[in-house]
Design a protein around this motif. Structure first.
Motif, PDB file in Angstrom:
ATOM      1  N   LYS A   1       0.864  -1.169   0.000  1.00 26.57           N
ATOM      2  CA  LYS A   1       0.000   0.000   0.000  1.00 26.57           C
ATOM      3  C   LYS A   1       0.906   1.226   0.000  1.00 26.57           C
ATOM      4  CE  LYS A   1      -3.654   2.321   2.453  1.00 26.57           C
ATOM      5  NZ  LYS A   1      -4.419   2.415   3.672  1.00 26.57           N
ATOM      6  N   ALA A   2       0.808   2.009  -1.033  1.00 18.01           N
ATOM      7  CA  ALA A   2       1.673   3.173  -1.189  1.00 18.01           C
ATOM      8  C   ALA A   2       1.067   4.361  -0.454  1.00 18.01           C
ATOM      9  CB  ALA A   2       1.844   3.504  -2.663  1.00 18.01           C
ATOM     10  N   ASN A   3       1.843   4.822   0.502  1.00 12.50           N
ATOM     11  CA  ASN A   3       1.457   6.062   1.158  1.00 12.50           C
ATOM     12  C   ASN A   3       2.647   7.019   1.084  1.00 12.50           C
ATOM     13  OD1 ASN A   3       3.187   5.317   3.220  1.00 12.50           O
ATOM     14  ND2 ASN A   3       1.563   4.462   4.485  1.00 12.50           N
ATOM     15  N   LYS A   4       2.421   8.263   1.293  1.00 11.50           N
ATOM     16  CA  LYS A   4       3.460   9.272   1.093  1.00 11.50           C
ATOM     17  C   LYS A   4       4.719   9.038   1.928  1.00 11.50           C
ATOM     18  CE  LYS A   4       0.830  13.094  -0.752  1.00 11.50           C
ATOM     19  NZ  LYS A   4       0.444  14.484  -0.608  1.00 11.50           N
ATOM     20  N   PRO A   5       4.630   8.769   3.213  1.00  8.47           N
ATOM     21  CA  PRO A   5       5.872   8.569   3.989  1.00  8.47           C
ATOM     22  C   PRO A   5       6.741   7.420   3.464  1.00  8.47           C
ATOM     23  CG  PRO A   5       4.015   8.893   5.489  1.00  8.47           C
ATOM     24  CD  PRO A   5       3.459   8.786   4.097  1.00  8.47           C
ATOM     25  N   LYS A   6       6.110   6.304   3.073  1.00  8.59           N
ATOM     26  CA  LYS A   6       6.886   5.184   2.542  1.00  8.59           C
ATOM     27  C   LYS A   6       7.551   5.553   1.221  1.00  8.59           C
ATOM     28  CE  LYS A   6       4.392   1.289   4.569  1.00  8.59           C
ATOM     29  NZ  LYS A   6       3.551   0.118   4.298  1.00  8.59           N
ATOM     30  N   LEU A   7       6.821   6.229   0.349  1.00  3.54           N
ATOM     31  CA  LEU A   7       7.385   6.637  -0.935  1.00  3.54           C
ATOM     32  C   LEU A   7       8.554   7.604  -0.749  1.00  3.54           C
ATOM     33  CD1 LEU A   7       4.222   7.086  -3.176  1.00  3.54           C
ATOM     34  CD2 LEU A   7       5.969   5.324  -3.342  1.00  3.54           C
ATOM     35  N   ILE A   8       8.425   8.513   0.171  1.00  4.40           N
ATOM     36  CA  ILE A   8       9.503   9.483   0.428  1.00  4.40           C
ATOM     37  C   ILE A   8      10.744   8.767   0.959  1.00  4.40           C
ATOM     38  CG2 ILE A   8      10.185  11.437   1.879  1.00  4.40           C
ATOM     39  CD1 ILE A   8       7.294  12.478   1.576  1.00  4.40           C
TER      40      ILE A   8
END
Length: 170
Positions: free
Chosen positions: A7-14
């Motif tokens: 599940k892609a969320n902003k903190p993980k992507l950053i």
């Protein structure tokens, strides 16, 4: 076949993006520094980040110098070598140094008065040792005479005096 989903969320992507950037920057820096000299090249320490290291570098070759430099300046290695600079770089290559990788770069130039050149007195004040330093490492330099018919040589301590060498060549 395996399928992995996250599940892609902003903190993980950053965080993932930051890790990728750090890895790429590290790889680029390692590749760029690959052809630069190391701190110990052939048993001679090239370290020159402070006064004691610069004097220790010269003493490895047998030179005794006055502790205070005669000159400290910043110079740029030319992008294109003329005949004079090409000849100077040949001296560098003979002592396992090469200024070619530093074309167009700024380096620090340290000049010291040599006290023990054979055939000259401690107070003759006409023999100089020049160090070219980049990132705390010696990348080139020479020992030379300020006299009108002077000389320029590598760092190796001469076995003969300049006068003996000149008379032998004649």
């Amino acid at each position: 076949m395996f399928v992995f989903s996250v599940k892609a969320n902003k903190p993980k992507l950053i965080i993932i993006l930051c890790i990728v950037v750090v890895v790429l920057v590290t790889a680029v820096l390692l590749i760029a520094r690959h052809d630069k000299p190391t701190a110990n090249d052939g048993g001679i320490s090239l370290k020159a980040s402070d006064e004691s290291e610069r004097i220790a570098f010269l003493s490895q070759f047998g030179w005794k110098v006055k502790e205070d430099p005669v000159e400290v300046s910043e110079i740029i290695i030319p992008n294109e070598f003329d005949d004079t600079y090409s000849a100077y770089n040949e001296i560098q290559k003979l002592q396992d140094m090469d200024l070619s990788p530093y074309k167009g770069e700024w380096v620090k130039k340290w000049v010291y008065a040599v006290k023990n050149y054979p055939g000259y007195g401690d107070d003759s004040d006409c023999i100089r040792a020049t160090l070219l330093v980049r990132d705390g490492m010696v990348i080139g330099g020479d020992v030379s005479s300020l006299e009108l018919d002077g000389f320029t040589q590598g760092f190796d301590f001469p076995e003969k005096t300049a006068a003996e060498t000149t008379s032998a060549a004649a």
